[in-house]
Design an enzyme around this catalytic site. Structure first.
Site, PDB file in Angstrom:
ATOM      1  N   TYR A 153      71.683  13.989  49.978  1.00 34.15           N
ATOM      2  CA  TYR A 153      70.273  14.115  50.357  1.00 34.15           C
ATOM      3  C   TYR A 153      69.887  13.087  51.423  1.00 34.15           C
ATOM      4  O   TYR A 153      70.166  11.900  51.293  1.00 34.15           O
ATOM      5  CB  TYR A 153      69.360  13.925  49.140  1.00 34.15           C
ATOM      6  CG  TYR A 153      67.892  13.846  49.513  1.00 34.15           C
ATOM      7  CD1 TYR A 153      67.197  14.994  49.855  1.00 34.15           C
ATOM      8  CD2 TYR A 153      67.234  12.622  49.567  1.00 34.15           C
ATOM      9  CE1 TYR A 153      65.865  14.930  50.226  1.00 34.15           C
ATOM     10  CE2 TYR A 153      65.905  12.543  49.940  1.00 34.15           C
ATOM     11  CZ  TYR A 153      65.225  13.706  50.276  1.00 34.15           C
ATOM     12  OH  TYR A 153      63.912  13.638  50.663  1.00 34.15           O
ATOM     13  N   HIS A 176      56.918  12.415  60.583  1.00 33.99           N
ATOM     14  CA  HIS A 176      56.212  11.711  59.520  1.00 33.99           C
ATOM     15  C   HIS A 176      55.198  10.697  60.057  1.00 33.99           C
ATOM     16  O   HIS A 176      54.432  10.109  59.279  1.00 33.99           O
ATOM     17  CB  HIS A 176      57.210  10.990  58.605  1.00 33.99           C
ATOM     18  CG  HIS A 176      57.942  11.907  57.670  1.00 33.99           C
ATOM     19  ND1 HIS A 176      58.497  13.093  58.073  1.00 33.99           N
ATOM     20  CD2 HIS A 176      58.201  11.815  56.335  1.00 33.99           C
ATOM     21  CE1 HIS A 176      59.074  13.690  57.046  1.00 33.99           C
ATOM     22  NE2 HIS A 176      58.909  12.928  55.968  1.00 33.99           N
ATOM     23  N   ASN A 236      61.356   4.824  53.814  1.00 27.61           N
ATOM     24  CA  ASN A 236      61.252   5.169  52.399  1.00 27.61           C
ATOM     25  C   ASN A 236      61.002   3.914  51.570  1.00 27.61           C
ATOM     26  O   ASN A 236      61.907   3.101  51.386  1.00 27.61           O
ATOM     27  CB  ASN A 236      62.542   5.869  51.952  1.00 27.61           C
ATOM     28  CG  ASN A 236      62.318   6.847  50.824  1.00 27.61           C
ATOM     29  OD1 ASN A 236      63.244   7.249  50.153  1.00 27.61           O
ATOM     30  ND2 ASN A 236      61.086   7.255  50.603  1.00 27.61           N
ATOM     31  N   TYR A 241      23.682 -17.649  31.148  1.00 32.50           N
ATOM     32  CA  TYR A 241      25.093 -17.261  31.118  1.00 32.50           C
ATOM     33  C   TYR A 241      25.791 -17.489  32.463  1.00 32.50           C
ATOM     34  O   TYR A 241      26.973 -17.821  32.513  1.00 32.50           O
ATOM     35  CB  TYR A 241      25.227 -15.787  30.745  1.00 32.50           C
ATOM     36  CG  TYR A 241      24.951 -15.454  29.295  1.00 32.50           C
ATOM     37  CD1 TYR A 241      24.487 -16.420  28.410  1.00 32.50           C
ATOM     38  CD2 TYR A 241      25.163 -14.168  28.823  1.00 32.50           C
ATOM     39  CE1 TYR A 241      24.221 -16.113  27.087  1.00 32.50           C
ATOM     40  CE2 TYR A 241      24.907 -13.840  27.490  1.00 32.50           C
ATOM     41  CZ  TYR A 241      24.437 -14.821  26.629  1.00 32.50           C
ATOM     42  OH  TYR A 241      24.187 -14.508  25.324  1.00 32.50           O
ATOM     43  N   ARG A 298      26.567 -21.234  32.204  1.00 35.68           N
ATOM     44  CA  ARG A 298      27.254 -21.660  30.996  1.00 35.68           C
ATOM     45  C   ARG A 298      28.591 -20.944  30.797  1.00 35.68           C
ATOM     46  O   ARG A 298      29.551 -21.517  30.273  1.00 35.68           O
ATOM     47  CB  ARG A 298      26.354 -21.398  29.793  1.00 35.68           C
ATOM     48  CG  ARG A 298      26.835 -22.022  28.521  1.00 35.68           C
ATOM     49  CD  ARG A 298      26.097 -21.587  27.281  1.00 35.68           C
ATOM     50  NE  ARG A 298      24.854 -20.907  27.461  1.00 35.68           N
ATOM     51  CZ  ARG A 298      24.321 -20.104  26.548  1.00 35.68           C
ATOM     52  NH1 ARG A 298      24.957 -19.880  25.413  1.00 35.68           N
ATOM     53  NH2 ARG A 298      23.174 -19.500  26.759  1.00 35.68           N
ATOM     54  N   PHE A 324      61.030   4.762  45.073  1.00 34.41           N
ATOM     55  CA  PHE A 324      60.060   4.805  46.159  1.00 34.41           C
ATOM     56  C   PHE A 324      58.639   5.029  45.656  1.00 34.41           C
ATOM     57  O   PHE A 324      57.671   4.841  46.381  1.00 34.41           O
ATOM     58  CB  PHE A 324      60.407   5.934  47.141  1.00 34.41           C
ATOM     59  CG  PHE A 324      60.650   7.259  46.456  1.00 34.41           C
ATOM     60  CD1 PHE A 324      59.618   7.969  45.892  1.00 34.41           C
ATOM     61  CD2 PHE A 324      61.947   7.758  46.355  1.00 34.41           C
ATOM     62  CE1 PHE A 324      59.851   9.183  45.251  1.00 34.41           C
ATOM     63  CE2 PHE A 324      62.187   8.963  45.713  1.00 34.41           C
ATOM     64  CZ  PHE A 324      61.136   9.683  45.158  1.00 34.41           C
ATOM     65  N   GLU A 354      56.711  16.597  45.792  1.00 36.02           N
ATOM     66  CA  GLU A 354      56.087  15.343  45.389  1.00 36.02           C
ATOM     67  C   GLU A 354      54.851  15.715  44.569  1.00 36.02           C
ATOM     68  O   GLU A 354      53.714  15.704  45.064  1.00 36.02           O
ATOM     69  CB  GLU A 354      55.717  14.517  46.619  1.00 36.02           C
ATOM     70  CG  GLU A 354      56.941  14.149  47.452  1.00 36.02           C
ATOM     71  CD  GLU A 354      56.589  13.664  48.854  1.00 36.02           C
ATOM     72  OE1 GLU A 354      55.391  13.700  49.208  1.00 36.02           O
ATOM     73  OE2 GLU A 354      57.503  13.264  49.585  1.00 36.02           O
TER      74      GLU A 354
END
Length: 661
Positions: free
Chosen positions: A164, A194, A307, A395, A398, A444, A533
């Site tokens: 792959y 990409h 990647n 508060y 404190r 990844f 994905e």
């Protein structure tokens, strides 16, 4: 022979010059002539004489006189732009100094190196690499690992094994086998296709962090990149040649594919690139100007470069470091406010916090004691109300140890995750040289930096927001005369002057915006890549969102810091404790008191800059650590927070020995 890179209406042109006695006007005309020659319609001009133009430097946008000689006006290899009369600006012109990068006007090439091996990078190291304080080199061990990993890839290619991303397509095309003679084209196509991000480019600091972190991951030796290519990438980093990386486009699925692809695109000499020398220009020209050659991708190397989770992790690293810095300084600002509001220090008693021993809570209470202890640092303000009948405070004063403390613990938790991720291999497939094979997996995926346990970066945003939420309430107490016993909105002649009225509104607006930003982005997931994905992390947005929340926190605390210092003006001639007086003096070195209304935004920015550069911490820290040495027995082990503080102060301001601490 001098050579210049000229930008004309979106085109970058290399213009050689045989005679440096020629003028800037000649350079402009020659660039326009070349531009016209490259256009089918001559760019809308009949001849060069029709073009009326200005010439300016790309870096800084300074206009040049057309009559000046080139040898006087420009350096060899300088980048300039020709602006045609009638054009407001070249349509795709990118300003040479990216937004917010004030540090790069003072950029100096570093002399020191950090050795990377993929195992020991810290968040502090990465932030310093981003700021341009170091160059990079590999350890000998890392070089050997990289070489052995590449040998596995070369063997796969030689044996024509189907693997792959090396001999197949990507994602849905994982079963498509690619011919051997197309494997190099496969890698280049991967990077180009990409590179589909949008939005503003990462600042040089953030791009340097991204590139440095990718180098660190590749140095682990599980990516299959060649040592030759990795050294080319390091040379580009060391020359500060930084690709144009849009901030939006990652879903944190197969890592941060879009931003890392833009990063790789610049490395192969395509797209835009920035350096302190060139400003923005076409990558190939920037590399040429630095004597560098574009990377020629070998099989698997495109995938190796893109990647991983480095976008999420590098931005998360910046977020953690900035969060740590503002959390420390929030204690100092709050202590100053408590003094101005004449609060009591009883709530910070050691025994109280020993009964609820959260590390962050204990450390924050200690810092308050170290800053406010009137016996140690005499405070005239505290002495003035020593015998008042007030038993306890609101508060927001404190409960600072409890509220600020859990923020410190949140930061420590997230920092642990980010540090692990900095030194993790996040490629696919992984190359195991010791086994002589590649294995596909899911490292990844951005789930760990985006979500672990309680969505780490979202968790960071939610935690750090509390510092702004409680700070805004303290600002309200400072500005409200019924709560502070000070003039309304901290200014004389109220009505004629509005003082901090709208500064408080700004703080409230930022806190409100943070509430929306704190909605966890990492609870979302959208299926992408044709359902390959089908579960993604959305970690990129979680990281960018956390940084925005942190910036708002810094700005709110900057307003509180200014308000507290202004409150002190109405208590004079009384003085507060020595360390807090030092903080007051620091603020007054950049912002004068308000006698009457004036333009306030620059003052808020100046105070924000003090916090961003950790100046407030630097002036108070020596006193905190001196107090620690005197009040905590050496036999008692320091908490991780205290230990990191002690380490920091070895490098910070020296304790003034002449003063009574």
């Amino acid at each position: 022979m001098p050579r210049y890179t000229v930008h004309v209406r979106g085109e970058w042109l290399a213009v050689p010059c045989q005679d440096a006695q020629l003028t800037v006007g000649w350079l402009g005309r020659e660039a326009v002539r070349r531009y016209i020659k490259n256009k089918p319609d001559n760019g809308g001009f009949t001849s060069v004489d029709d073009a009326h133009f200005l010439v300016r430097r790309c870096k800084g946008l300074g206009l040049l006189d057309n009559e000046d000689r080139l040898e006087v006006a420009l350096e060899n290899n300088e980048f300039v732009e020709v602006v045609i009369e009638g054009d407001a600006m070249s349509p795709d012109f990118i300003p040479s100094q990216p937004e917010g990068v004030y540090l790069y006007s003072k950029y100096r090439e570093p002399e020191k190196y950090i050795e990377l091996d993929g195992d020991r990078l810290t968040t502090e190291d990465l932030v310093n690499l981003g700021k341009g304080r170091y160059k990079i080199k590999l350890t000998p061990t890392a070089e050997k690992r990289v070489q052995k990993s590449r040998e596995v890839i070369d063997s796969i290619i030689k044996e024509k094994t189907v693997v792959y991303g090396i001999t197949t397509g990507f994602g849905k095309f994982a079963r498509t086998v690619i011919p051997i003679n197309k494997l190099q084209e496969l890698q280049v196509n991967l990077v180009r296709s990409h590179s589909s991000g949008v939005g503003k480019p990462l600042s040089p600091e953030r791009c340097r962090m991204l590139l440095a972190l990718r180098i660190n991951v590749l140095a682990k030796g599980y990516s299959g990149i060649s040592l030759e290519t990795l050294k080319q990438v390091i040379e580009m980093f060391n020359a500060s040649c930084l690709p144009y990386v849009p901030e939006k486009g990652t879903v944190g699925a197969s890592g941060d594919l879009a931003p890392l692809s833009h990063l790789a695109l610049g490395l192969v000499g395509e797209g835009k690139m920035w350096s302190p020398k060139s400003g923005w220009a076409d990558a190939k020209y920037v590399l040429e100007a630095h004597g560098l050659k574009p990377v020629i991708l070998k099989p698997k190397e495109g995938l190796a470069l893109i990647n991983g989770t480095q976008m999420i992790t590098s931005l998360g690293c910046e977020a953690v470091e900035r969060a740590s810095a503002i959390a420390r300084q929030a204690d100092i600002v709050a202590a100053l406010t408590l003094e101005v509001l004449k609060g009591t220090t009883k709530a910070f008693d050691t025994d109280i916090h020993a009964l609820r021993p959260h590390r962050g809570q204990i450390e924050v209470a200690f810092r308050f004691r170290s800053l406010l202890d009137s016996d140690h640092h005499p405070s005239e303000i505290a002495e003035s109300h020593r015998f008042c009948d007030r038993v306890q405070d609101a508060y927001t004063l404190r409960c600072c140890p409890q509220v600020h403390g859990v923020v410190n613990d949140t930061i420590a938790f997230v920092k642990n995750i980010i540090t692990t991720e900095l030194n993790s291999a996040t490629d696919n497939p992984m190359v195991f040289a010791n086994r002589g094979e590649t294995v596909s997996g899911g490292n990844f995926h951005g789930e760990y930096p985006a979500k672990t346990l309680f969505q780490a970066l979202d968790y960071l945003a939610i935690g750090i927001h509390e510092l702004a939420a409680i700070s805004e309430r303290r600002i309200e107490r400072l500005c409200n005369p019924s709560l502070s016993e000070l003039p309304a909105f901290l200014v004389a002649e109220g009505g004629l002057n509005s003082g901090f009225m709208i500064a408080h509104c700004t703080a409230a607006a930022l806190v409100s915006e943070n509430k929306a930003l704190c909605h966890p982005s990492s609870v979302d997931s959208l299926s992408t890549s044709a359902a390959t994905e089908d579960h993604v992390s959305m970690g990129g947005w979680a990281a960018r969102k956390a940084l925005r929340v942190i910036e708002h926190v810094e700005q709110v605390l900057a307003i509180e810091l200014l308000a507290a210092c202004q409150g002190i003006e109405f208590l004079r001639p009384l003085k507060t404790t020595t360390p807090l007086e030092k903080v007051y003096d620091l603020v007054r070195s950049v912002v004068r008191p308000w006698i009457k209304d004036r333009f306030m935004a620059p003052d808020i920015e100046a105070a924000h800059r003090l916090l961003l550069e950790q100046k407030v911490w630097e002036v108070a820290a020596p006193y905190i650590e001196k107090y620690r040495m005197e009040h905590i027995p050496e036999s008692r082990p320091l908490s991780p927070t205290a230990f990191s503080l002690q380490f920091l102060h070895k490098k910070s301001t020296k304790i003034p020995e002449s003063e009574d601490l």
